[in-house]
Design a protein around this motif. Structure first.
Motif, mmCIF file in Angstrom:
data_model
loop_
_atom_site.group_PDB
_atom_site.id
_atom_site.type_symbol
_atom_site.label_atom_id
_atom_site.label_comp_id
_atom_site.label_asym_id
_atom_site.label_seq_id
_atom_site.Cartn_x
_atom_site.Cartn_y
_atom_site.Cartn_z
ATOM 1 N N GLU A 113 1.846 5.987 -0.087
ATOM 2 C CA GLU A 113 1.714 4.700 -0.764
ATOM 3 C C GLU A 113 0.867 4.831 -2.032
ATOM 4 O O GLU A 113 1.214 4.285 -3.078
ATOM 5 N N LYS A 114 -0.243 5.574 -1.941
ATOM 6 C CA LYS A 114 -1.111 5.744 -3.115
ATOM 7 C C LYS A 114 -0.382 6.478 -4.230
ATOM 8 O O LYS A 114 -0.550 6.154 -5.406
ATOM 9 N N VAL A 115 0.427 7.465 -3.877
ATOM 10 C CA VAL A 115 1.179 8.211 -4.897
ATOM 11 C C VAL A 115 2.128 7.275 -5.632
ATOM 12 O O VAL A 115 2.246 7.322 -6.863
ATOM 13 N N LEU A 116 2.783 6.396 -4.899
ATOM 14 C CA LEU A 116 3.690 5.417 -5.520
ATOM 15 C C LEU A 116 2.912 4.459 -6.420
ATOM 16 O O LEU A 116 3.342 4.165 -7.540
ATOM 17 N N LEU A 117 1.763 3.993 -5.944
ATOM 18 C CA LEU A 117 0.933 3.094 -6.757
ATOM 19 C C LEU A 117 0.471 3.779 -8.042
ATOM 20 O O LEU A 117 0.473 3.177 -9.114
ATOM 21 N N ILE A 154 3.466 3.959 -10.434
ATOM 22 C CA ILE A 154 3.735 2.653 -11.050
ATOM 23 C C ILE A 154 2.684 2.351 -12.112
ATOM 24 O O ILE A 154 2.989 1.940 -13.231
ATOM 25 N N GLY A 155 1.416 2.572 -11.754
ATOM 26 C CA GLY A 155 0.330 2.339 -12.710
ATOM 27 C C GLY A 155 0.438 3.242 -13.925
ATOM 28 O O GLY A 155 0.218 2.811 -15.058
ATOM 29 N N GLY A 156 0.787 4.505 -13.699
ATOM 30 C CA GLY A 156 0.951 5.438 -14.816
ATOM 31 C C GLY A 156 2.050 4.998 -15.767
ATOM 32 O O GLY A 156 1.900 5.099 -16.985
ATOM 33 N N PHE A 157 3.147 4.499 -15.204
ATOM 34 C CA PHE A 157 4.234 3.975 -16.031
ATOM 35 C C PHE A 157 3.735 2.815 -16.890
ATOM 36 O O PHE A 157 3.940 2.796 -18.111
ATOM 37 N N LEU A 158 3.055 1.867 -16.257
ATOM 38 C CA LEU A 158 2.561 0.696 -16.992
ATOM 39 C C LEU A 158 1.537 1.098 -18.058
ATOM 40 O O LEU A 158 1.579 0.601 -19.185
ATOM 41 N N GLY A 159 0.622 1.996 -17.704
ATOM 42 C CA GLY A 159 -0.387 2.435 -18.661
ATOM 43 C C GLY A 159 0.212 3.194 -19.830
ATOM 44 O O GLY A 159 -0.192 3.015 -20.977
ATOM 45 N N SER A 160 1.206 4.036 -19.541
ATOM 46 C CA SER A 160 1.840 4.816 -20.610
ATOM 47 C C SER A 160 2.599 3.918 -21.575
ATOM 48 O O SER A 160 2.552 4.109 -22.795
ATOM 49 N N GLU A 199 -6.464 1.243 -2.634
ATOM 50 C CA GLU A 199 -5.118 1.087 -3.200
ATOM 51 C C GLU A 199 -5.179 0.539 -4.621
ATOM 52 O O GLU A 199 -4.464 0.999 -5.510
ATOM 53 N N THR A 200 -6.047 -0.433 -4.843
ATOM 54 C CA THR A 200 -6.189 -1.003 -6.186
ATOM 55 C C THR A 200 -6.770 0.025 -7.140
ATOM 56 O O THR A 200 -6.347 0.130 -8.292
ATOM 57 N N ARG A 201 -7.722 0.806 -6.658
ATOM 58 C CA ARG A 201 -8.294 1.866 -7.489
ATOM 59 C C ARG A 201 -7.214 2.868 -7.883
ATOM 60 O O ARG A 201 -7.139 3.292 -9.031
ATOM 61 N N ALA A 202 -6.368 3.241 -6.930
ATOM 62 C CA ALA A 202 -5.282 4.177 -7.229
ATOM 63 C C ALA A 202 -4.353 3.604 -8.294
ATOM 64 O O ALA A 202 -3.981 4.287 -9.250
ATOM 65 N N LEU A 203 -3.984 2.343 -8.145
ATOM 66 C CA LEU A 203 -3.073 1.706 -9.092
ATOM 67 C C LEU A 203 -3.698 1.565 -10.478
ATOM 68 O O LEU A 203 -3.110 1.991 -11.476
ATOM 69 N N VAL A 204 -4.891 0.984 -10.533
ATOM 70 C CA VAL A 204 -5.477 0.609 -11.821
ATOM 71 C C VAL A 204 -6.231 1.766 -12.484
ATOM 72 O O VAL A 204 -5.964 2.088 -13.645
ATOM 73 N N VAL A 205 -7.168 2.371 -11.776
ATOM 74 C CA VAL A 205 -8.022 3.382 -12.407
ATOM 75 C C VAL A 205 -7.264 4.684 -12.613
ATOM 76 O O VAL A 205 -7.195 5.213 -13.726
ATOM 77 N N VAL A 206 -6.676 5.209 -11.542
ATOM 78 C CA VAL A 206 -5.983 6.486 -11.660
ATOM 79 C C VAL A 206 -4.652 6.312 -12.384
ATOM 80 O O VAL A 206 -4.330 7.066 -13.304
ATOM 81 N N GLY A 207 -3.870 5.295 -11.990
ATOM 82 C CA GLY A 207 -2.545 5.108 -12.569
ATOM 83 C C GLY A 207 -2.548 4.503 -13.961
ATOM 84 O O GLY A 207 -2.228 5.171 -14.941
ATOM 85 N N VAL A 208 -2.923 3.222 -14.042
ATOM 86 C CA VAL A 208 -2.837 2.511 -15.332
ATOM 87 C C VAL A 208 -3.740 3.161 -16.377
ATOM 88 O O VAL A 208 -3.285 3.500 -17.476
ATOM 89 N N LEU A 209 -5.023 3.335 -16.045
ATOM 90 C CA LEU A 209 -5.938 3.895 -17.044
ATOM 91 C C LEU A 209 -5.666 5.366 -17.303
ATOM 92 O O LEU A 209 -5.843 5.843 -18.426
#
Length: 126
Positions: free
Chosen positions: A2-6, A9-15, A64-74
């Protein structure tokens, strides 16, 4: 998984956000100095500073939120690999002054933005 998917998704949005914001800024500031990259790095540092303060002071982010926002989006939004490449390109092109300016402004503004983000979050959400 689940974290990998988050993170994905976050990486896509951040990029996508990085591409749009840095392109917008670069189009308006000129071609030589990479102001677009500088802007997204400083913005990203400010946001991660604020989120880090909230996470530490208030347990604000779930894993989960940290994975999405900090690792993924940022992670997708900030562009230090691009910063490194642009600095080398400036050096390669003989633009030594712009290369040094790029290096110094990123270091000072990005680290300063983390501090300001943390201070802002602390002041607002004590």
């Amino acid at each position: 998984m689940e974290k990998v998917l988050l993170i994905g998704i976050g990486g896509f949005l951040g990029s996508v956000a990085r591409y749009l914001i840095s392109g917008y800024i670069q189009d308006r500031t000129g071609e030589i100095f990479p102001f677009g990259t500088l802007a997204v790095n400083v913005i990203g540092c400010f946001v991660i500073g604020g989120l880090s303060e909230l996470a530490e002071a208030r347990a604000f982010l779930s894993p989960e939120t940290r994975a999405l926002v900090v690792v993924g989006v940022l992670g997708g939004f900030t562009t230090f690999s691009t910063f490194g490449n642009e600095t080398v390109n400036l050096l390669r092109d003989g633009e030594w002054a712009f290369a040094v300016m790029n290096l110094l402004t990123h270091a000072v503004l990005a680290i300063g933005a983390v501090w300001v983000g943390r201070a802002t979050a602390h002041a607002v959400w004590r």
